[in-house]
Design a protein around this motif. Structure first.
Motif, PDB file in Angstrom:
ATOM      1  N   ALA A 101       0.608  -1.319  -0.149  1.00 62.09           N
ATOM      2  CA  ALA A 101       0.051   0.327   0.636  1.00 62.09           C
ATOM      3  C   ALA A 101       1.057   1.086  -0.028  1.00 62.09           C
ATOM      4  CB  ALA A 101      -0.837  -0.130   1.159  1.00 62.09           C
ATOM      5  N   TRP A 102       1.654   1.444   1.149  1.00 57.38           N
ATOM      6  CA  TRP A 102       2.799   2.203   1.119  1.00 57.38           C
ATOM      7  C   TRP A 102       3.800   2.542  -0.042  1.00 57.38           C
ATOM      8  CZ3 TRP A 102       7.634   2.917   4.288  1.00 57.38           C
ATOM      9  CH2 TRP A 102       8.641   4.217   4.007  1.00 57.38           C
ATOM     10  N   ASP A 103       3.569   1.754  -1.084  1.00 56.69           N
ATOM     11  CA  ASP A 103       3.958   1.671  -2.549  1.00 56.69           C
ATOM     12  C   ASP A 103       3.367   2.326  -3.930  1.00 56.69           C
ATOM     13  OD1 ASP A 103       7.141   0.297  -1.582  1.00 56.69           O
ATOM     14  OD2 ASP A 103       6.247  -1.683  -2.619  1.00 56.69           O
ATOM     15  N   LEU A 104       1.960   1.909  -4.060  1.00 56.03           N
ATOM     16  CA  LEU A 104       0.774   2.230  -4.333  1.00 56.03           C
ATOM     17  C   LEU A 104      -0.087   3.688  -3.636  1.00 56.03           C
ATOM     18  CD1 LEU A 104      -0.187  -0.548  -5.549  1.00 56.03           C
ATOM     19  CD2 LEU A 104       1.153   0.691  -7.067  1.00 56.03           C
ATOM     20  N   GLY A 105       0.971   4.212  -2.679  1.00 55.85           N
ATOM     21  CA  GLY A 105       0.434   5.845  -2.388  1.00 55.85           C
ATOM     22  C   GLY A 105      -0.431   5.730  -1.268  1.00 55.85           C
ATOM     23  N   ILE A 106      -0.222   4.976  -0.499  1.00 52.35           N
ATOM     24  CA  ILE A 106      -0.732   4.891   0.959  1.00 52.35           C
ATOM     25  C   ILE A 106       0.299   4.790   2.057  1.00 52.35           C
ATOM     26  CG2 ILE A 106      -2.671   3.822   2.406  1.00 52.35           C
ATOM     27  CD1 ILE A 106      -4.111   2.940   0.150  1.00 52.35           C
ATOM     28  N   PRO A 107       0.788   5.785   2.334  1.00 55.93           N
ATOM     29  CA  PRO A 107       2.282   5.568   3.459  1.00 55.93           C
ATOM     30  C   PRO A 107       1.224   5.031   4.690  1.00 55.93           C
ATOM     31  CG  PRO A 107       1.349   7.937   3.617  1.00 55.93           C
ATOM     32  CD  PRO A 107       0.703   7.320   2.060  1.00 55.93           C
ATOM     33  N   PRO A 108       2.081   3.875   5.666  1.00 52.66           N
ATOM     34  CA  PRO A 108       1.536   3.492   6.155  1.00 52.66           C
ATOM     35  C   PRO A 108       1.483   4.302   7.940  1.00 52.66           C
ATOM     36  CG  PRO A 108       3.786   3.081   7.041  1.00 52.66           C
ATOM     37  CD  PRO A 108       3.806   3.743   5.349  1.00 52.66           C
ATOM     38  N   ASP A 109       0.533   4.191   8.657  1.00 56.58           N
ATOM     39  CA  ASP A 109       0.417   4.633   9.809  1.00 56.58           C
ATOM     40  C   ASP A 109       0.130   3.618  11.092  1.00 56.58           C
ATOM     41  OD1 ASP A 109      -0.799   6.779  12.157  1.00 56.58           O
ATOM     42  OD2 ASP A 109      -2.526   6.755  10.793  1.00 56.58           O
ATOM     43  N   GLU A 110       1.385   4.271  12.102  1.00 60.19           N
ATOM     44  CA  GLU A 110       1.346   3.330  12.658  1.00 60.19           C
ATOM     45  C   GLU A 110       1.007   3.458  14.134  1.00 60.19           C
ATOM     46  OE1 GLU A 110       5.961   3.565  14.361  1.00 60.19           O
ATOM     47  OE2 GLU A 110       6.693   2.607  11.935  1.00 60.19           O
ATOM     48  N   GLY A 147      -5.973  -5.398  -6.446  1.00 59.00           N
ATOM     49  CA  GLY A 147      -6.458  -4.124  -6.639  1.00 59.00           C
ATOM     50  C   GLY A 147      -5.757  -2.501  -6.374  1.00 59.00           C
ATOM     51  N   LEU A 148      -4.924  -2.698  -5.138  1.00 61.35           N
ATOM     52  CA  LEU A 148      -4.299  -1.011  -5.087  1.00 61.35           C
ATOM     53  C   LEU A 148      -3.789  -1.027  -6.681  1.00 61.35           C
ATOM     54  CD1 LEU A 148      -2.534  -2.686  -1.884  1.00 61.35           C
ATOM     55  CD2 LEU A 148      -4.264  -0.467  -2.063  1.00 61.35           C
ATOM     56  N   ARG A 149      -2.538  -1.643  -7.400  1.00 65.41           N
ATOM     57  CA  ARG A 149      -2.151  -1.494  -8.541  1.00 65.41           C
ATOM     58  C   ARG A 149      -3.551  -0.806  -9.314  1.00 65.41           C
ATOM     59  NH1 ARG A 149       2.636  -3.517 -10.781  1.00 65.41           N
ATOM     60  NH2 ARG A 149       1.870  -4.024 -12.438  1.00 65.41           N
ATOM     61  N   ALA A 150      -4.808  -1.644  -9.491  1.00 61.34           N
ATOM     62  CA  ALA A 150      -5.902  -1.186 -10.190  1.00 61.34           C
ATOM     63  C   ALA A 150      -6.415   0.592 -10.408  1.00 61.34           C
ATOM     64  CB  ALA A 150      -7.011  -2.553 -10.668  1.00 61.34           C
ATOM     65  N   ALA A 151      -6.177   0.738  -8.824  1.00 64.98           N
ATOM     66  CA  ALA A 151      -6.707   1.881  -8.258  1.00 64.98           C
ATOM     67  C   ALA A 151      -5.282   2.602  -8.852  1.00 64.98           C
ATOM     68  CB  ALA A 151      -7.184   2.208  -6.268  1.00 64.98           C
ATOM     69  N   ALA A 152      -4.511   2.405  -8.431  1.00 65.32           N
ATOM     70  CA  ALA A 152      -3.139   3.830  -8.421  1.00 65.32           C
ATOM     71  C   ALA A 152      -3.177   4.515  -9.732  1.00 65.32           C
ATOM     72  CB  ALA A 152      -1.676   2.917  -8.303  1.00 65.32           C
ATOM     73  N   GLY A 153      -3.491   3.273 -10.772  1.00 62.34           N
ATOM     74  CA  GLY A 153      -3.002   4.256 -12.390  1.00 62.34           C
ATOM     75  C   GLY A 153      -2.078   3.443 -12.855  1.00 62.34           C
ATOM     76  N   ARG A 154      -1.327   3.946 -14.330  1.00 65.94           N
ATOM     77  CA  ARG A 154      -0.167   3.595 -14.647  1.00 65.94           C
ATOM     78  C   ARG A 154       1.555   4.346 -14.230  1.00 65.94           C
ATOM     79  NH1 ARG A 154       0.243   4.082 -21.400  1.00 65.94           N
ATOM     80  NH2 ARG A 154      -1.572   2.853 -21.180  1.00 65.94           N
ATOM     81  N   ARG A 155       0.825   5.567 -13.802  1.00 61.83           N
ATOM     82  CA  ARG A 155       2.187   6.367 -13.236  1.00 61.83           C
ATOM     83  C   ARG A 155       2.396   6.123 -11.713  1.00 61.83           C
ATOM     84  NH1 ARG A 155       2.373  12.701 -12.431  1.00 61.83           N
ATOM     85  NH2 ARG A 155       4.685  12.958 -11.696  1.00 61.83           N
ATOM     86  N   GLY A 156       1.249   5.720 -11.492  1.00 67.03           N
ATOM     87  CA  GLY A 156       1.662   4.905  -9.937  1.00 67.03           C
ATOM     88  C   GLY A 156       2.224   3.664  -9.685  1.00 67.03           C
ATOM     89  N   ARG A 201       6.255   3.859 -10.621  1.00 67.80           N
ATOM     90  CA  ARG A 201       6.650   4.032  -9.533  1.00 67.80           C
ATOM     91  C   ARG A 201       7.401   3.598  -8.568  1.00 67.80           C
ATOM     92  NH1 ARG A 201       4.346   8.911  -4.915  1.00 67.80           N
ATOM     93  NH2 ARG A 201       3.736   6.357  -4.906  1.00 67.80           N
ATOM     94  N   ALA A 202       5.302   2.733  -8.340  1.00 67.15           N
ATOM     95  CA  ALA A 202       6.250   1.860  -7.367  1.00 67.15           C
ATOM     96  C   ALA A 202       6.800  -0.100  -8.021  1.00 67.15           C
ATOM     97  CB  ALA A 202       4.469   0.879  -7.157  1.00 67.15           C
ATOM     98  N   LEU A 203       6.879   0.429  -9.593  1.00 64.02           N
ATOM     99  CA  LEU A 203       7.922  -0.917  -9.776  1.00 64.02           C
ATOM    100  C   LEU A 203       9.113  -0.285  -9.746  1.00 64.02           C
ATOM    101  CD1 LEU A 203       8.609  -3.702 -10.898  1.00 64.02           C
ATOM    102  CD2 LEU A 203       7.969  -2.755 -12.992  1.00 64.02           C
ATOM    103  N   LEU A 204       9.973   0.910  -9.947  1.00 70.06           N
ATOM    104  CA  LEU A 204      10.594   1.540  -9.836  1.00 70.06           C
ATOM    105  C   LEU A 204      11.468   2.064  -9.087  1.00 70.06           C
ATOM    106  CD1 LEU A 204      11.146   2.293 -14.008  1.00 70.06           C
ATOM    107  CD2 LEU A 204      11.411   0.120 -12.949  1.00 70.06           C
TER     108      LEU A 204
END
Length: 809
Positions: A675-684, A742-751, A754-757
């Motif tokens: 989730a962090w890689d795809l734009g949702i940072p963790p909340d401890e 599901g997270l990848r589908a919602a992130a879009g191509r750009r997201g 970025r999550a890959l590279l």
């Protein structure tokens, strides 16, 4: 070693073995080590990319980029350190020079940068093709096509220099590749069991029948030409094909007839030895073997104008135009092979006498000094001796030569009425500043051998008026074009001229023995100078050897006189090409190009990718690429470790039903990091259930992905908060993958890119490195403190005791 690693190694080995067939193409073998390095790098790049979560089609793309990078670093260093427009322009220039070298040099050619670029890049492209087919797409059988193409082209270009050894090496590499893939395919069906000699059961190996068949087929392919030696076709035959009849183009014989046959011999050369000879002259490596001269030009072709020939006398008539034949002589013994048929007799010019076994088999044209066979078979296997005059006029002597007699000028300056006007216009323009016939002749030579003309055997033949006009327009052709055009231009300038045919100087075989092959057919113009007769000029670039008298000299050497010269001149009288002179292909191969030639040869032998600058640049680029790929590779490795792979059981993998606490927590960590890689940072600060709800709402997950998130959160809370007891048996790895989809589908191509590279969760890698560095520094500081303490404590004790033992004053 895994099967994919084996296929990578074997595909690289097969390409390297197939590339051995290209060894005879250059005079040196240093380029082969460069090709092997390129093959190894391409294999390594492919192995690395196949371990990354990339599409399969990206692997050959990455390998091609790596190949381009290697070519830029190895051959375009003059354009700068980093790749860019400047380096691409330099690489294009080097490649263009290599294409020109292919047209100008015979095989084996000198190792110029352009030729090495073409060979190394060709091997690299084949390596990419073989690796892609055999390893990336697992179709090893199809890899034989690019390997066969490499072998066929290399062996075809090598001609007589080829060998059955290269076929054996290439076939062996291909068989190894097939065996490796076959072993893998068979092993996928399970282990093969079969009984031993006493009923025992053995397993784990595959029947060697396939290997035996492959080795047997290779042995038959290599031994069949030995059993049937008269077959003239097949991959193992390195000679050129053709009809078996007489003529230049045949595969069993080679003939030399005026210009038409000469054109065929030049455009379809052969490495077969035509004759060998010895000369007692120190300038033997600069002596042409002339078979005859063509003195009549009718607008269609050059031909022998004499209609009457006589018997061959023991002593030949004095050459036309030579005032005094009492000059030193050179003696030569000649041996003709069976490959030369129906040829005029090759001799140094001007010949004074000829000794042949049967004089009745030969006739003499007294006007041109051409010795012609009376029968078709007269020259095959012939041994003969020639005594020739050693004329060495200087440039100054030729400038002062008298005007040719009127009858000579009329006969040898005749031109057809339909000669294109461009011939006369160009001849006068090139020689506008010359004051005498010699300077006009050398001006023509310098113009033809300048940078505007290119040697090209692919140009259509012909020596007529139209062919001359086309040659002057396109400025591309071979020796027949240069010789006929210069002779016609010389006649326009009223310089008596004709076209000579024969051979360039042979290759030295050791001592004073020289060998002439089918690549040494040549044509050149002969110009008349009163008192000296017919003299050779060399207008063809990168072929032959320039005449000695075209060099400037103020000291006369051998001039026609009433007294015989006391002794032959020494070899030192011959000029040695300097760094500023044009260096021909023959001189470059013989190392006679002075400083310029040595520099070119040294440059050809330099080992690119071995210089400090190139190695440093390559290392810097490799480090940069590694740094850029480190986050992606580290993230893929962590995901693989958390979810299982490489023999480790992960959450939901095969094995016992219950999962350990560590496996459940690893699955939850992977969900949070994905989730962090795809734009949702963790909340401890959130509980697992709250964090799962936040992820599902923020990414707007579908019902299945949201349910998988809830199951992961519930399993994690049981581990963290529930009392010890039976754990979940649910396939949590499948849930993690469902949430990631599901997270990848919602992130879009750009997201997703970025999550890959550059995955943000890879910041943990930097944190770990920083923690490790701090821990290492603390450990070093602690160790250093302890070491100092161990040294200082005994010293302090000694000082304290000494102080106590010292009496007070």
């Amino acid at each position: 070693m895994t099967t994919r690693a084996k296929l990578t190694v074997y595909s690289a080995l097969a390409t390297a073995l197939a590339s051995l067939c290209m060894m005879p193409l250059l005079t040196t073998r240093s380029w082969l080590s460069h090709a092997f390095l390129v093959i190894a790098v391409i294999g390594a790049v492919g192995a690395g990319l196949r371990r990354s979560p990339l599409y399969r089609w990206t692997v050959p793309v990455g390998q091609l980029l790596a190949l381009l990078m290697l070519m830029l670093l190895g051959f375009a260093g003059a354009g700068g350190v980093l790749p860019g427009p400047a380096t691409m322009r330099v690489l294009d220039q080097v490649f263009a020079s290599g294409v020109d070298d292919i047209q100008q040099y015979a095989i084996p050619a000198p190792p110029s940068a352009g030729l090495r670029l073409i060979l190394v890049s060709a091997v690299g492209l084949i390596a990419v093709a073989v690796d892609t087919v055999a390893v990336t797409y697992r179709r090893s059988a199809l890899a034989g096509l690019p390997l066969l193409a490499l072998y066929s082209i290399g062996n075809g270009l090598a001609g007589a220099h080829g060998s059955w050894v290269w076929f054996g090496a290439a076939a062996a590499g291909y068989l190894l590749l097939l065996f490796a893939e076959g072993q893998d395919r068979v092993s996928r069906w399970g282990r093969v069991f079969y009984g031993g000699s006493r009923g025992s059961v053995e397993s784990g190996r595959v029947s060697p029948g396939g290997r035996q068949v492959g080795v047997l087929a290779l042995a038959v392919a290599l031994l069949l030409p030995v059993v049937l030696p008269h077959w003239s076709f097949g991959l193992l035959r390195s000679g050129s094909g053709g009809s078996s009849g007489k003529g230049v183009g045949g595969s069993l014989s080679t003939s030399l007839d005026p210009l038409v046959s000469l054109e065929a011999a030049i455009t379809k050369p052969t490495d077969a030895e035509l004759l060998s000879y010895t000369l007692d002259s120190p300038l033997a490596d600069q002596t042409y073997l002339r078979t005859g001269s063509l003195d009549q030009f009718d607008g269609t072709n050059w031909k022998l104008g004499s209609t009457t020939v006589g018997d061959l006398p023991v002593t030949l008539p004095t050459p036309e135009g030579l005032r005094n034949a009492q000059v030193p002589r050179i003696e030569g013994d000649f041996q003709v092979s069976d490959r030369l048929e129906a040829s005029w007799l090759p001799m140094p010019y001007p010949a004074a006498s000829v000794q042949v076994p049967n004089r009745g088999d030969w006739k003499l044209d007294p006007l041109t000094g051409t010795v012609l066979p009376a029968g078709d078979k007269a020259i095959r296997g012939l041994r003969y001796h020639v005594s020739a005059l050693d004329l060495r006029p200087t440039a100054d002597e030729l400038r002062l030569a008298a005007t040719a007699p009127q009858d000579v000028r009329e006969h040898y300056t005749a031109l057809p009425s339909d000669l294109p006007a461009v011939v006369a216009e160009q001849a006068r323009a090139v020689t506008s500043g010359a004051q005498n016939d010699y300077d006009r002749a050398t001006a023509l030579v310098n113009w033809f051998t300048g940078p505007t003309f290119k040697y090209d055997t692919t140009v259509n033949g012909g020596t007529g008026s139209n062919a001359i006009a086309v040659f002057l327009r396109d400025r591309r052709g071979f020796c027949v074009h240069y010789a006929s055009t210069m002779a016609a231009m010389a006649r326009v300038l009223k310089i008596p001229a004709r076209v000579a045919v024969g051979f360039t100087p042979g290759d030295n075989k050791g001592g004073d023995v020289y060998s002439v092959n089918g690549r040494m057919y040549h044509a050149w113009p002969e110009l008349y100078f009163a008192g000296y007769g017919w003299l050779r000029f060399e207008p063809t670039p990168s072929r032959g050897v320039p005449a000695r008298y075209t060099e400037k000299s103020s000291t006369p050497t051998t001039a026609p006189s009433q007294q015989a010269t006391a002794a032959p001149q020494s070899a030192s009288a011959a000029p040695v090409p300097t760094a500023g002179s044009d260096c021909t292909a023959k001189q470059r191969q013989l190392g006679e190009c002075g400083t310029k030639g040595r520099t070119a040869a040294t440059a050809g032998e330099e080992s690119w990718l071995l210089s400090a600058q190139v190695l440093g640049t390559l290392a810097a680029v490799a480090v940069l690429i590694a740094l850029l790929l480190a986050p992606m590779l580290w993230r893929a490795a962590v995901r693989r470790r958390r979810l299982g792979g490489g023999g480790r059981r992960g959450p939901g993998g095969s094995g016992p039903a219950e999962l350990t606490d560590a496996q459940v927590l690893a699955a939850w960590d992977e969900l949070v990091d994905s989730a962090w890689d795809l734009g949702i940072p963790p909340d401890e600060s959130r509980t697992p259930r709250s964090a799962a709800r936040r992820i599902a709402e923020t990414a707007q997950l579908d019902a299945d992905s949201a349910a998988a998130t809830g199951r992961l959160a519930l399993a994690t809370e049981r581990v963290l908060y529930a009392p010890p007891g039976p754990l979940t048996a649910e396939p949590l790895a499948a849930d993690v993958r469902a949430v990631r989809r599901g997270l990848r589908a919602a992130a879009g191509r750009r997201g997703r890119t970025r999550a890959l590279l550059l995955p943000p969760s890879s910041a943990q890698l930097w944190w770990r490195i920083s923690d490790a560095v701090r821990a290492a520094r603390a450990a070093v500081a602690t160790g250093a403190g302890r070491a100092v303490e161990r040294v200082c404590v005994p010293v302090r004790r000694v000082l304290t005791r000494r102080k106590r033992s010292t009496p007070e004053s």
